[in-house]
Design a protein around this motif. Structure first.
Motif, PDB file in Angstrom:
ATOM      1  N   PHE A 210       0.655  -1.186   0.168  1.00  0.00           N
ATOM      2  CA  PHE A 210      -0.095   0.231   0.075  1.00  0.00           C
ATOM      3  C   PHE A 210       0.917   1.310   0.022  1.00  0.00           C
ATOM      4  O   PHE A 210       1.777   1.289   0.831  1.00  0.00           O
ATOM      5  CB  PHE A 210      -0.946   0.030   1.269  1.00  0.00           C
ATOM      6  CG  PHE A 210      -1.902   1.063   1.169  1.00  0.00           C
ATOM      7  CD1 PHE A 210      -3.334   1.033   0.756  1.00  0.00           C
ATOM      8  CD2 PHE A 210      -1.561   2.382   1.804  1.00  0.00           C
ATOM      9  CE1 PHE A 210      -4.050   1.997   0.634  1.00  0.00           C
ATOM     10  CE2 PHE A 210      -2.318   3.333   1.836  1.00  0.00           C
ATOM     11  CZ  PHE A 210      -3.590   3.230   1.399  1.00  0.00           C
ATOM     12  N   LEU A 211       0.666   2.056  -0.993  1.00  0.00           N
ATOM     13  CA  LEU A 211       1.461   3.287  -1.069  1.00  0.00           C
ATOM     14  C   LEU A 211       0.587   4.508  -1.133  1.00  0.00           C
ATOM     15  O   LEU A 211      -0.281   4.592  -2.452  1.00  0.00           O
ATOM     16  CB  LEU A 211       2.273   3.371  -2.221  1.00  0.00           C
ATOM     17  CG  LEU A 211       3.312   4.415  -2.617  1.00  0.00           C
ATOM     18  CD1 LEU A 211       4.097   5.081  -1.637  1.00  0.00           C
ATOM     19  CD2 LEU A 211       4.022   4.417  -3.936  1.00  0.00           C
ATOM     20  N   ASP A 212       0.545   5.654  -0.402  1.00  0.00           N
ATOM     21  CA  ASP A 212      -0.433   6.664  -0.691  1.00  0.00           C
ATOM     22  C   ASP A 212       0.461   7.909  -0.350  1.00  0.00           C
ATOM     23  O   ASP A 212       1.069   8.229   0.757  1.00  0.00           O
ATOM     24  CB  ASP A 212      -1.424   6.556   0.299  1.00  0.00           C
ATOM     25  CG  ASP A 212      -2.614   7.831   0.135  1.00  0.00           C
ATOM     26  OD1 ASP A 212      -2.070   8.667  -0.608  1.00  0.00           O
ATOM     27  OD2 ASP A 212      -3.551   7.735   0.598  1.00  0.00           O
ATOM     28  N   THR A 213       0.687   8.795  -1.656  1.00  0.00           N
ATOM     29  CA  THR A 213       1.357   9.949  -1.442  1.00  0.00           C
ATOM     30  C   THR A 213       0.545  10.956  -1.930  1.00  0.00           C
ATOM     31  O   THR A 213       1.159  12.160  -2.250  1.00  0.00           O
ATOM     32  CB  THR A 213       2.805   9.926  -2.328  1.00  0.00           C
ATOM     33  OG1 THR A 213       2.288   9.498  -3.646  1.00  0.00           O
ATOM     34  CG2 THR A 213       3.757   9.020  -1.626  1.00  0.00           C
ATOM     35  N   SER A 214      -0.579  10.892  -1.860  1.00  0.00           N
ATOM     36  CA  SER A 214      -1.536  11.875  -2.474  1.00  0.00           C
ATOM     37  C   SER A 214      -1.646  13.328  -1.553  1.00  0.00           C
ATOM     38  O   SER A 214      -1.189  13.421  -0.594  1.00  0.00           O
ATOM     39  CB  SER A 214      -2.891  11.499  -2.311  1.00  0.00           C
ATOM     40  OG  SER A 214      -3.219  10.167  -2.965  1.00  0.00           O
TER      41      SER A 214
END
Length: 423
Positions: A210-214
């Motif tokens: 899981f990768l979130d850089t929003s």
């Protein structure tokens, strides 16, 4: 003697519980806890209390358990027994507890700590490099605070870290290249900060799912070196630009990807429409211009939801999208598609082929479709599906049809200006 041992064990439990009350000396032990400690000391047999020990030092003229994370934690004075016990703590969870202050003066001599959760508080200042001492840390959660400055590159040395939450702060600078050392990391959340720069090479994070850089200001192109283990990617609302790579097949477990609100341009590669596991794809609010047709015409696609709205797509709406068997939500609003609405889109909304999913949401508004409303849609009942044909160049789209309500069709002049082929 047995009574004393029991009481001292209870005391250690109380002290570790009190650790929830103090991070940097700004907080004080709760009055009720002080009362319990007073009663505890009063109930002990004086002959069992070692002279010079923690308990013997308590006169309650000062806070008995101030500054619990200091190297010199004291219950009034120095208390090595409690420090010894506290050093074996494996979890500290203070999420949503209302604490404030800075972590910069904290030494973090907790070699057995595996979980540190300070989420949803009011901590501020920089994230200290001293966190890199926590070599056994598996979960670090600093979400929803007011930390600022750059992410310490020293965090990249936490090789056992499995979850890292730094989201919803005021962090600046780029994602440290040292993150390639987080080889055990499964979840990385950096969203809603002020991060800039380009993505570092994260290919070594073989366990990342899981990768979130929003909601940052990250620029450059979509990273070409992402780990194949990823299941969900969110890079929404950044400054990514350039073309999408054509090697999405390498991300064989990917299920959800949101790249909306960037500056991506060019072609959407066919590998996204032929992906073995991708279910939700959001590419809205970019500058994309062309959809590459998959070899199998989309009949093996796993996509359930596809959002291509607010881009710069032109020409005819490709028929292969309507052939995706599981696709039930499609938006191509606010592009420059033209021609007649393909009949297979209407049929999928009203009379889907056995074994396929009907369109529960079909949003075609804000384009330059012309001609009549597709016949199958004429009998579509309100509430049966969310369909919108507004703001096009359709010959006739009266508001008696629910899918024509909300915005009128474009003027004849606007349609002619766009393309003289529109009748």
């Amino acid at each position: 003697m047995g009574s004393s041992c029991f009481s001292l064990s209870l005391l250690l439990v109380l002290v570790i519980t009190v650790s929830e009350l103090v991070i940097n000396g700004d907080s004080k032990t709760h009055k009720g806890d002080i009362k319990v400690l007073k009663e505890l000391k009063k109930g002990l047999d004086p002959s069992t209390v070692t002279p010079g020990s923690c308990v013997s030092s308590w006169d309650f003229s000062v806070d008995p358990c101030d500054h619990i994370f200091s190297e010199h934690f004291s219950c009034g004075f120095r208390c090595d027994v409690v420090v010894s016990k506290l050093s074996r703590v494996t979890e500290i969870s203070l999420d949503r507890a209302g604490y404030t202050g800075s972590l910069s003066s904290t030494s973090w001599n907790l070699p057995y700590l595996q979980t540190l959760d300070l989420s949803e508080n009011y901590f501020n200042g920089i994230i200290p490099n001293s966190l890199s001492k926590l070599k056994n840390l598996r979960r670090l959660a600093l979400s929803r605070n007011s930390f600022y400055g750059e992410i310490p590159s020293s965090i990249g040395s936490l090789a056992k870290l499995e979850e890292l939450y730094l989201d919803n702060n005021h962090l600046q600078g780029s994602i440290p290249s040292s993150f390639h050392g987080l080889v055990s990391l499964q979840r990385l959340e950096l969203q809603e900060n002020n991060l800039t720069g380009e993505y570092p090479n994260l290919g070594s994070l073989k366990n990342l799912i899981f990768l979130d850089t929003s909601d940052n200001a990250i620029s450059g192109q979509f990273p070409s070196t992402l780990p194949a283990s990823l299941i969900e990617i969110s890079m929404r609302n950044n400054y990514l630009q350039g073309n999408l790579p054509d090697n999405f097949g390498n991300l064989g477990f990917l299920q959800v990807m949101d790249l909306s609100q960037n500056q991506l341009s060019g072609t959407v590669p066919w590998s996204l429409f032929n992906h073995p596991s991708l279910q939700q794809l959001t590419l809205s609010h970019n500058k994309l211009t062309f959809l590459q047709m998959p070899i199998n015409m989309g009949i093996q696609s796993e996509l359930i939801a596809l959002d291509l709205s607010n881009n710069e797509f032109q020409g005819l709406l490709p028929g292969f999208i309507a052939m995706m068997p599981k696709l039930s939500a499609l938006s191509v609003e606010n592009n420059k598609f033209t021609g007649m609405i393909p009949s297979q889109y209407a049929l999928k909304a009203v009379f889907p082929v056995m074994g396929t999913s009907p369109f529960a949401r079909l949003l075609l508004g804000g384009n330059y479709f012309f001609g009549p409303i597709p016949e199958p849609l004429m009998g579509l009942k309100p509430g049966s599906a969310n369909v919108s044909l507004v703001d096009n160049c359709l010959y006739r789209c009266p508001t008696s049809f629910f899918f024509c309500q909300g915005r009128v069709q474009k003027s004849v002049m606007a349609c002619k200006r766009f393309g003289p082929v529109i009748p």
